[in-house]
Design a protein around this motif. Structure first.
Motif, PDB file in Angstrom:
ATOM      1  N   ASP A 130      31.125  47.634  72.919  1.00 15.92           N
ATOM      2  CA  ASP A 130      30.496  47.385  71.619  1.00 15.92           C
ATOM      3  C   ASP A 130      29.607  48.553  71.204  1.00 15.92           C
ATOM      4  N   ILE A 131      28.845  49.090  72.155  1.00 14.91           N
ATOM      5  CA  ILE A 131      27.931  50.186  71.819  1.00 14.91           C
ATOM      6  C   ILE A 131      28.696  51.443  71.439  1.00 14.91           C
ATOM      7  N   THR A 156      29.442  45.156  76.737  1.00 11.73           N
ATOM      8  CA  THR A 156      28.337  45.810  76.047  1.00 11.73           C
ATOM      9  C   THR A 156      28.639  47.282  75.813  1.00 11.73           C
ATOM     10  N   THR A 157      29.227  47.947  76.804  1.00 12.90           N
ATOM     11  CA  THR A 157      29.578  49.354  76.656  1.00 12.90           C
ATOM     12  C   THR A 157      30.587  49.545  75.531  1.00 12.90           C
ATOM     13  N   ARG A 178      12.910  48.941  77.770  1.00 10.97           N
ATOM     14  CA  ARG A 178      12.506  49.093  76.373  1.00 10.97           C
ATOM     15  C   ARG A 178      11.666  50.353  76.189  1.00 10.97           C
ATOM     16  N   GLN A 238      29.260  53.988  67.566  1.00 13.55           N
ATOM     17  CA  GLN A 238      28.917  55.399  67.391  1.00 13.55           C
ATOM     18  C   GLN A 238      29.724  55.997  66.239  1.00 13.55           C
ATOM     19  N   THR A 262      20.892  49.281  78.109  1.00 19.44           N
ATOM     20  CA  THR A 262      20.859  47.843  77.807  1.00 19.44           C
ATOM     21  C   THR A 262      21.955  47.102  78.557  1.00 19.44           C
ATOM     22  N   ALA A 263      23.127  47.703  78.652  1.00 20.48           N
ATOM     23  CA  ALA A 263      24.224  47.080  79.393  1.00 20.48           C
ATOM     24  C   ALA A 263      23.831  46.850  80.848  1.00 20.48           C
ATOM     25  N   THR A 297      20.943  54.651  75.166  1.00 20.78           N
ATOM     26  CA  THR A 297      20.082  53.467  75.077  1.00 20.78           C
ATOM     27  C   THR A 297      20.904  52.186  75.211  1.00 20.78           C
ATOM     28  N   GLY A 298      22.059  52.151  74.571  1.00 20.49           N
ATOM     29  CA  GLY A 298      22.928  50.981  74.688  1.00 20.49           C
ATOM     30  C   GLY A 298      23.484  50.817  76.086  1.00 20.49           C
ATOM     31  N   ALA A 345      13.914  53.377  76.387  1.00 18.84           N
ATOM     32  CA  ALA A 345      14.717  53.479  75.177  1.00 18.84           C
ATOM     33  C   ALA A 345      13.889  54.020  74.015  1.00 18.84           C
ATOM     34  N   ALA A 361      24.814  57.211  73.014  1.00 20.21           N
ATOM     35  CA  ALA A 361      24.757  55.766  73.276  1.00 20.21           C
ATOM     36  C   ALA A 361      23.980  55.428  74.536  1.00 20.21           C
TER      37      ALA A 361
END
Length: 279
Positions: free
Chosen positions: A157-158, A154-155, A270, A162, A195-196, A191-192, A273, A189
Protein backbone atom coordinates in the motif's frame (compact mmCIF):
# COMPACT_ATOMS: atom_id res chain seq x y z
CA UNK A 1 -36.64 21.76 4.35
CA UNK A 2 -34.23 22.83 1.65
CA UNK A 3 -31.50 20.59 0.29
CA UNK A 4 -28.80 22.68 2.01
CA UNK A 5 -30.58 22.31 5.37
CA UNK A 6 -30.85 18.55 4.91
CA UNK A 7 -27.15 18.33 4.15
CA UNK A 8 -26.22 20.39 7.22
CA UNK A 9 -28.48 18.23 9.39
CA UNK A 10 -27.02 15.00 7.98
CA UNK A 11 -23.51 16.35 8.50
CA UNK A 12 -24.27 17.29 12.11
CA UNK A 13 -25.73 13.85 12.86
CA UNK A 14 -22.72 12.16 11.29
CA UNK A 15 -20.27 14.29 13.30
CA UNK A 16 -22.14 13.55 16.53
CA UNK A 17 -22.14 9.80 15.84
CA UNK A 18 -18.42 9.87 15.04
CA UNK A 19 -17.79 11.77 18.28
CA UNK A 20 -19.80 9.25 20.32
CA UNK A 21 -17.92 6.34 18.71
CA UNK A 22 -14.60 8.04 19.47
CA UNK A 23 -15.54 8.60 23.11
CA UNK A 24 -16.59 4.95 23.49
CA UNK A 25 -13.35 3.71 21.93
CA UNK A 26 -11.17 6.03 24.02
CA UNK A 27 -13.15 5.15 27.14
CA UNK A 28 -12.52 1.44 26.61
CA UNK A 29 -8.82 2.13 26.03
CA UNK A 30 -8.58 4.22 29.20
CA UNK A 31 -10.30 1.49 31.22
CA UNK A 32 -7.90 -1.17 29.89
CA UNK A 33 -4.82 0.95 30.61
CA UNK A 34 -6.12 1.91 34.04
CA UNK A 35 -6.67 -1.74 34.94
CA UNK A 36 -3.18 -2.68 33.75
CA UNK A 37 -1.53 0.13 35.68
CA UNK A 38 -3.56 -0.29 38.87
CA UNK A 39 -2.95 -4.05 39.06
CA UNK A 40 0.55 -4.19 37.58
CA UNK A 41 2.44 -1.13 38.75
CA UNK A 42 2.54 -2.30 42.37
CA UNK A 43 4.55 -5.41 41.47
CA UNK A 44 6.99 -3.64 39.14
CA UNK A 45 10.42 -3.63 40.77
CA UNK A 46 14.05 -4.53 40.06
CA UNK A 47 13.47 -8.22 40.78
CA UNK A 48 11.18 -8.44 37.76
CA UNK A 49 14.22 -7.94 35.51
CA UNK A 50 16.86 -9.75 37.58
CA UNK A 51 15.11 -12.92 38.81
CA UNK A 52 13.53 -15.80 36.94
CA UNK A 53 10.13 -17.42 37.27
CA UNK A 54 9.62 -18.35 40.96
CA UNK A 55 7.99 -21.30 42.62
CA UNK A 56 4.63 -20.53 44.25
CA UNK A 57 5.16 -18.51 47.42
CA UNK A 58 8.78 -17.65 46.59
CA UNK A 59 10.21 -14.31 45.46
CA UNK A 60 11.07 -14.03 41.80
CA UNK A 61 10.65 -12.14 38.55
CA UNK A 62 10.18 -12.47 34.83
CA UNK A 63 13.74 -12.27 33.50
CA UNK A 64 13.58 -15.57 31.64
CA UNK A 65 10.25 -14.63 30.03
CA UNK A 66 11.45 -11.13 29.06
CA UNK A 67 14.64 -12.46 27.46
CA UNK A 68 12.75 -15.19 25.63
CA UNK A 69 10.18 -12.73 24.25
CA UNK A 70 12.90 -10.35 23.08
CA UNK A 71 14.80 -13.12 21.29
CA UNK A 72 11.79 -14.69 19.59
CA UNK A 73 10.15 -11.38 18.64
CA UNK A 74 13.49 -10.11 17.33
CA UNK A 75 14.09 -13.18 15.18
CA UNK A 76 10.48 -13.23 14.03
CA UNK A 77 10.52 -9.57 13.01
CA UNK A 78 13.87 -9.98 11.22
CA UNK A 79 12.30 -12.71 9.07
CA UNK A 80 9.04 -10.80 8.61
CA UNK A 81 10.72 -7.55 7.56
CA UNK A 82 13.00 -9.15 4.98
CA UNK A 83 10.33 -11.37 3.44
CA UNK A 84 7.49 -8.87 3.86
CA UNK A 85 9.24 -5.85 2.36
CA UNK A 86 10.56 -7.83 -0.59
CA UNK A 87 7.18 -9.48 -1.24
CA UNK A 88 5.30 -6.20 -0.84
CA UNK A 89 7.72 -4.52 -3.20
CA UNK A 90 7.17 -7.21 -5.83
CA UNK A 91 3.39 -6.89 -5.53
CA UNK A 92 3.52 -3.09 -5.85
CA UNK A 93 6.19 -2.73 -8.52
CA UNK A 94 6.11 -5.91 -10.60
CA UNK A 95 2.91 -7.85 -9.98
CA UNK A 96 0.37 -5.05 -9.60
CA UNK A 97 -1.78 -5.96 -12.59
CA UNK A 98 -0.91 -9.62 -13.12
CA UNK A 99 -3.09 -12.62 -12.31
CA UNK A 100 -0.24 -14.16 -10.35
CA UNK A 101 -0.02 -11.00 -8.27
CA UNK A 102 -3.76 -11.12 -7.60
CA UNK A 103 -3.46 -14.71 -6.36
CA UNK A 104 -0.54 -13.82 -4.06
CA UNK A 105 -2.41 -10.79 -2.74
CA UNK A 106 -5.50 -12.89 -2.02
CA UNK A 107 -3.49 -15.55 -0.18
CA UNK A 108 -1.70 -12.87 1.81
CA UNK A 109 -5.04 -11.38 2.88
CA UNK A 110 -6.17 -14.85 3.95
CA UNK A 111 -3.06 -15.21 6.11
CA UNK A 112 -3.73 -11.84 7.76
CA UNK A 113 -7.03 -13.13 9.12
CA UNK A 114 -5.83 -16.67 9.87
CA UNK A 115 -6.25 -17.68 13.55
CA UNK A 116 -2.91 -17.66 15.33
CA UNK A 117 -3.56 -21.09 16.83
CA UNK A 118 -3.67 -22.58 13.30
CA UNK A 119 -0.30 -20.98 12.55
CA UNK A 120 1.05 -22.53 15.73
CA UNK A 121 -0.25 -25.98 14.76
CA UNK A 122 1.24 -25.65 11.27
CA UNK A 123 4.68 -24.71 12.60
CA UNK A 124 4.39 -27.50 15.17
CA UNK A 125 3.93 -30.04 12.40
CA UNK A 126 6.74 -28.51 10.35
CA UNK A 127 9.44 -27.72 12.92
CA UNK A 128 8.54 -29.30 16.26
CA UNK A 129 7.18 -32.78 15.60
CA UNK A 130 9.80 -33.78 12.97
CA UNK A 131 12.68 -32.73 15.26
CA UNK A 132 11.04 -34.11 18.44
CA UNK A 133 11.48 -30.96 20.47
CA UNK A 134 10.19 -27.46 21.13
CA UNK A 135 12.47 -24.51 20.46
CA UNK A 136 12.73 -20.75 20.34
CA UNK A 137 13.44 -20.97 16.62
CA UNK A 138 10.06 -22.62 16.04
CA UNK A 139 8.42 -19.88 18.09
CA UNK A 140 10.18 -17.18 16.05
CA UNK A 141 9.03 -18.78 12.79
CA UNK A 142 5.44 -18.90 14.06
CA UNK A 143 5.61 -15.21 14.98
CA UNK A 144 7.14 -14.43 11.59
CA UNK A 145 4.18 -16.14 9.87
CA UNK A 146 1.84 -13.81 11.77
CA UNK A 147 3.78 -10.60 11.14
CA UNK A 148 4.80 -11.15 7.51
CA UNK A 149 1.32 -10.73 5.90
CA UNK A 150 0.86 -7.41 7.68
CA UNK A 151 4.27 -6.17 6.53
CA UNK A 152 3.52 -7.34 2.98
CA UNK A 153 0.17 -5.58 2.80
CA UNK A 154 1.40 -2.35 4.39
CA UNK A 155 4.50 -2.26 2.18
CA UNK A 156 2.43 -2.76 -0.97
CA UNK A 157 0.00 0.00 0.00
CA UNK A 158 2.78 2.44 0.89
CA UNK A 159 4.76 1.83 -2.28
CA UNK A 160 1.65 2.12 -4.43
CA UNK A 161 1.12 5.62 -3.03
CA UNK A 162 4.55 6.83 -4.15
CA UNK A 163 4.35 9.21 -7.14
CA UNK A 164 5.01 7.62 -10.51
CA UNK A 165 7.16 10.64 -11.38
CA UNK A 166 9.85 9.32 -9.02
CA UNK A 167 10.13 6.10 -11.02
CA UNK A 168 10.02 7.90 -14.35
CA UNK A 169 12.68 10.41 -13.33
CA UNK A 170 15.06 7.72 -12.12
CA UNK A 171 14.71 5.54 -15.20
CA UNK A 172 14.97 8.58 -17.46
CA UNK A 173 18.49 9.09 -16.08
CA UNK A 174 19.41 5.55 -17.10
CA UNK A 175 18.96 3.81 -13.75
CA UNK A 176 17.58 0.30 -13.71
CA UNK A 177 14.17 -0.41 -12.22
CA UNK A 178 15.68 -2.30 -9.28
CA UNK A 179 18.08 0.58 -8.57
CA UNK A 180 15.23 3.10 -8.64
CA UNK A 181 13.23 0.99 -6.18
CA UNK A 182 16.16 0.50 -3.79
CA UNK A 183 17.57 4.01 -3.81
CA UNK A 184 14.55 6.21 -4.53
CA UNK A 185 11.22 4.49 -3.83
CA UNK A 186 12.29 2.78 -0.60
CA UNK A 187 13.91 5.96 0.63
CA UNK A 188 10.80 7.98 -0.13
CA UNK A 189 8.62 5.38 1.63
CA UNK A 190 10.88 4.73 4.63
CA UNK A 191 8.33 6.16 7.08
CA UNK A 192 5.68 3.78 5.75
CA UNK A 193 8.09 0.84 5.89
CA UNK A 194 8.79 1.73 9.52
CA UNK A 195 5.06 1.73 10.14
CA UNK A 196 4.83 -1.72 8.58
CA UNK A 197 7.42 -3.01 11.04
CA UNK A 198 5.60 -1.43 13.99
CA UNK A 199 2.29 -2.95 12.95
CA UNK A 200 3.93 -6.35 12.60
CA UNK A 201 5.52 -6.10 16.04
CA UNK A 202 2.24 -5.00 17.61
CA UNK A 203 0.59 -8.06 16.04
CA UNK A 204 3.00 -10.59 17.55
CA UNK A 205 3.99 -9.00 20.85
CA UNK A 206 1.12 -10.53 22.80
CA UNK A 207 0.57 -13.79 20.92
CA UNK A 208 0.22 -16.83 23.18
CA UNK A 209 -1.38 -19.69 21.22
CA UNK A 210 1.36 -20.21 18.59
CA UNK A 211 4.09 -20.15 21.26
CA UNK A 212 2.35 -22.83 23.30
CA UNK A 213 2.74 -25.18 20.31
CA UNK A 214 6.27 -24.14 19.34
CA UNK A 215 8.49 -22.73 22.09
CA UNK A 216 6.35 -24.29 24.88
CA UNK A 217 7.92 -22.32 27.73
CA UNK A 218 10.73 -22.69 30.22
CA UNK A 219 10.75 -21.90 33.94
CA UNK A 220 14.53 -21.40 33.84
CA UNK A 221 16.68 -18.79 32.13
CA UNK A 222 17.60 -19.80 28.58
CA UNK A 223 19.04 -17.64 25.80
CA UNK A 224 19.58 -20.53 23.37
CA UNK A 225 16.80 -20.52 20.75
CA UNK A 226 17.41 -24.19 19.94
CA UNK A 227 15.85 -25.11 23.30
CA UNK A 228 12.38 -24.45 24.75
CA UNK A 229 12.08 -20.80 25.74
CA UNK A 230 9.87 -18.84 28.07
CA UNK A 231 7.97 -15.79 26.85
CA UNK A 232 5.84 -13.14 28.48
CA UNK A 233 2.55 -14.19 26.81
CA UNK A 234 2.89 -17.87 27.77
CA UNK A 235 4.00 -16.97 31.30
CA UNK A 236 1.05 -14.60 31.68
CA UNK A 237 -1.27 -17.35 30.46
CA UNK A 238 0.15 -19.81 32.98
CA UNK A 239 0.26 -17.42 35.93
CA UNK A 240 -3.15 -15.81 35.32
CA UNK A 241 -4.88 -19.21 35.50
CA UNK A 242 -3.07 -20.25 38.67
CA UNK A 243 -4.53 -20.14 42.17
CA UNK A 244 -1.49 -18.35 43.63
CA UNK A 245 -1.75 -14.63 44.34
CA UNK A 246 1.96 -14.00 43.75
CA UNK A 247 1.80 -15.65 40.31
CA UNK A 248 -1.31 -13.63 39.41
CA UNK A 249 0.53 -10.46 40.47
CA UNK A 250 3.40 -11.35 38.13
CA UNK A 251 0.88 -11.98 35.34
CA UNK A 252 -0.41 -8.42 35.68
CA UNK A 253 3.14 -7.09 35.70
CA UNK A 254 3.90 -9.05 32.52
CA UNK A 255 0.80 -7.67 30.81
CA UNK A 256 1.82 -4.15 31.81
CA UNK A 257 5.32 -4.67 30.41
CA UNK A 258 3.94 -5.77 27.03
CA UNK A 259 1.62 -2.76 26.88
CA UNK A 260 4.44 -0.37 27.79
CA UNK A 261 6.79 -1.97 25.24
CA UNK A 262 4.27 -1.58 22.41
CA UNK A 263 3.51 2.00 23.48
CA UNK A 264 7.23 2.90 23.67
CA UNK A 265 8.01 1.42 20.26
CA UNK A 266 5.12 3.30 18.67
CA UNK A 267 6.24 6.58 20.27
CA UNK A 268 9.82 6.02 19.08
CA UNK A 269 8.57 5.16 15.60
CA UNK A 270 6.44 8.31 15.44
CA UNK A 271 9.41 10.40 16.58
CA UNK A 272 11.74 8.87 13.99
CA UNK A 273 9.12 9.38 11.29
CA UNK A 274 8.81 13.04 12.25
CA UNK A 275 12.58 13.47 12.21
CA UNK A 276 12.85 12.03 8.68
CA UNK A 277 10.39 14.65 7.41
CA UNK A 278 12.33 17.60 8.81
CA UNK A 279 14.26 19.63 6.23
Amino acid sequence: MSRATNRRLANSVFVVLCGIATVIALGALVLILWTLFSKGIGGLDVMIFTHDQPAPGSPGGLRNAIVGSLIMCGLGMAIALVVGILAGTWLAEYGAGTKYGMVIRFLNDVLISAPSILIGLFVYEMLVAPFHGFSGYAGAVALAFLATPIVVRTTEDILSLQPGALREAGMALGASRAFVIRRIIWKSARTGLLTAGLLGFARISGETAPLLFTSLGNQFYNANPSQPMASLPTTIFQFALSAYDDWQRLAWVGALLIALAVLAINIIGRYLARETHRP
